[in-house]
Write a protein that holds these residues in place. Structure first.
Motif, short mmCIF file in Angstrom:
data_model
loop_
_atom_site.label_atom_id
_atom_site.label_comp_id
_atom_site.label_asym_id
_atom_site.label_seq_id
_atom_site.Cartn_x
_atom_site.Cartn_y
_atom_site.Cartn_z
N ASP A 356 0.84 -1.22 0.00
CA ASP A 356 0.00 0.00 0.00
C ASP A 356 0.86 1.25 0.00
O ASP A 356 0.61 2.21 -0.76
N ASP A 357 1.89 1.26 0.86
CA ASP A 357 2.75 2.44 0.95
C ASP A 357 3.53 2.65 -0.35
O ASP A 357 3.66 3.78 -0.83
N PHE A 358 4.02 1.56 -0.93
CA PHE A 358 4.78 1.67 -2.17
C PHE A 358 3.90 2.22 -3.30
O PHE A 358 4.34 3.05 -4.09
N GLU A 359 2.66 1.77 -3.34
CA GLU A 359 1.72 2.28 -4.36
C GLU A 359 1.47 3.77 -4.17
O GLU A 359 1.46 4.54 -5.14
N ARG A 360 1.29 4.19 -2.93
CA ARG A 360 1.03 5.62 -2.66
C ARG A 360 2.23 6.48 -3.06
O ARG A 360 2.06 7.58 -3.58
N ARG A 361 3.42 5.97 -2.81
CA ARG A 361 4.63 6.76 -3.08
C ARG A 361 4.90 6.91 -4.59
O ARG A 361 5.38 7.96 -5.03
N PHE A 362 4.64 5.85 -5.35
CA PHE A 362 5.14 5.84 -6.73
C PHE A 362 4.05 5.69 -7.81
O PHE A 362 4.36 5.92 -8.99
N PHE A 363 2.83 5.35 -7.44
CA PHE A 363 1.86 5.03 -8.49
C PHE A 363 0.51 5.70 -8.30
O PHE A 363 -0.46 5.33 -8.96
N VAL A 364 0.41 6.66 -7.43
CA VAL A 364 -0.87 7.38 -7.25
C VAL A 364 -0.75 8.76 -7.88
O VAL A 364 0.22 9.46 -7.64
#
Length: 364
Positions: A356-364
């Motif tokens: 979840d954190d990785f998605e927020r940082r790089f893909f949102v």
């Protein structure tokens, strides 16, 4: 329809912590629609060299922990930034380059620090362009190699480790997060036995990592002193030496893929302070007694248990008897407190939180 994102997870087979974390990350990412590939780049690119180093690690774990202490201490002074191009490791770096270029992942997560330096080199030379995260697989005793890569984000297994890293290393707080250790999804949302144990009704999972004479002495003492104990003895490579202990009250297993079920049906884990097992116990609120910790990283896992008040360290069979006695006294008051603390800490779902954190940082 949007093409699923791709995640490459790089792991290594030194102990179970790296692989357990990698598999959990893969499962969490797949649940969220990612296409995932998990690769042990050391074993895949240099199988002979990896086999030798893996045997050395296993020898240290079983027979010469002092030798591992020396090896581990050397990681604190080595210049890891040069490892990617060192002659002995060039093949691994080249393999990772070709893997990234063929699989074309949208992101890479590493559960072993060496890979971070290889990806640093490949990004610096323009060979690959991909976000990279490091997933630290031990608590508190965190060696320098984890912290000195140019990874975009570093994930710590707990908030104590996060504070320690912030104090010790000059790393931007924005680069750090403590979502928890990635335990397998099967352990999340499950609980070990909730009815308090007694001398006449206690189920124990015992990991046979301590010196062999002590393992045998521990089992003999537990059987003699706890008339209602049933012990599941995880013998591993020591199965031949320990299988004679099997009886109506002792099940001796060479290996198992049913750790969730074993933990779900026991009151206490006694054994080694390996990261995977420690955090699986956290996830299932299973009180722990540690009778063996490999010098270096596993000492930190033991310290975390003690800091949280949910684990006890023993160095002999006599100390183990005292620890179990203390846990069972006053209607198992200490055991109940340890279990309640573990439940309140909620050290589970780390894999989902990382994705979840990785998605927020790089893909949102």
């Amino acid at each position: 329809m949007q093409t699923p994102r791709k995640l490459l997870v790089l792991t290594v087979g030194y102990g179970e912590g790296h692989n357990t974390a990698a598999r959990a990350l893969a499962a969490a990412a797949q649940e969220k629609g990612w296409t995932v590939e998990v690769v042990d780049a050391c074993a895949a690119s240099s199988p002979r060299l990896f086999s030798i180093t893996q045997k050395f690690y296993q020898f240290c774990v079983k027979s010469a922990p002092w030798m591992w202490a020396i090896t581990y201490a050397q990681t604190e002074t080595a210049d890891w930034s040069t490892k990617a191009t060192a002659p002995i490791l060039r093949r691994v770096t080249q393999y990772i380059k070709e893997l990234i270029q063929s699989f074309q992942p949208d992101a890479v997560l590493c559960t072993y620090p060496l890979y971070g330096y290889m990806i640093d080199y490949l990004r610096r030379t323009g060979a690959v362009h991909v976000p990279c995260g490091m997933v630290v697989t031990d608590a508190l005793e965190i060696s320098r190699p984890w912290m000195l890569t140019n990874a975009d984000v570093v994930y710590l297994p707990d908030e104590h480790s996060l504070r320690l890293v912030q104090e010790r290393f000059a790393i931007s707080p924005a680069k750090l997060a403590a979502p928890g250790f990635p335990v397998k999804p099967d352990f999340c949302g499950r609980r070990s036995l909730t009815a308090p144990p007694t001398k006449y009704d206690i189920r124990i999972v015992y990991g046979a990592y301590a010196p062999l004479p002590r393992v045998k002495a521990d089992i003999a003492m537990l059987l003699r002193w706890l008339p209602g104990a049933h012990i599941t003895l995880l013998a591993g490579s020591r199965y031949r030496a320990l299988k004679t202990l099997a009886c109506a009250r002792v099940s001796v297993l060479k290996r198992t893929d049913k750790m969730v079920s074993l933990f779900e049906n026991c009151h206490l884990y006694i054994g080694k302070a390996g990261a995977a097992t420690v955090f699986e116990a956290y996830a299932m609120a299973l009180p722990v007694i540690i009778n063996y910790a490999l010098p270096g990283q596993e000492q930190g896992n033991l310290q975390l248990l003690q800091k949280d008040g949910v684990g006890i360290s023993v160095a002999s069979t006599a100390e183990l008897q005292c620890a179990v006695s203390g846990i069972l006294d006053n209607n198992a008051a200490v055991w109940l407190r340890m279990k309640q603390l573990m439940m309140a800490l909620n050290r589970s779902n780390g894999a989902s939180r990382i994705i979840d954190d990785f998605e927020r940082r790089f893909f949102v």
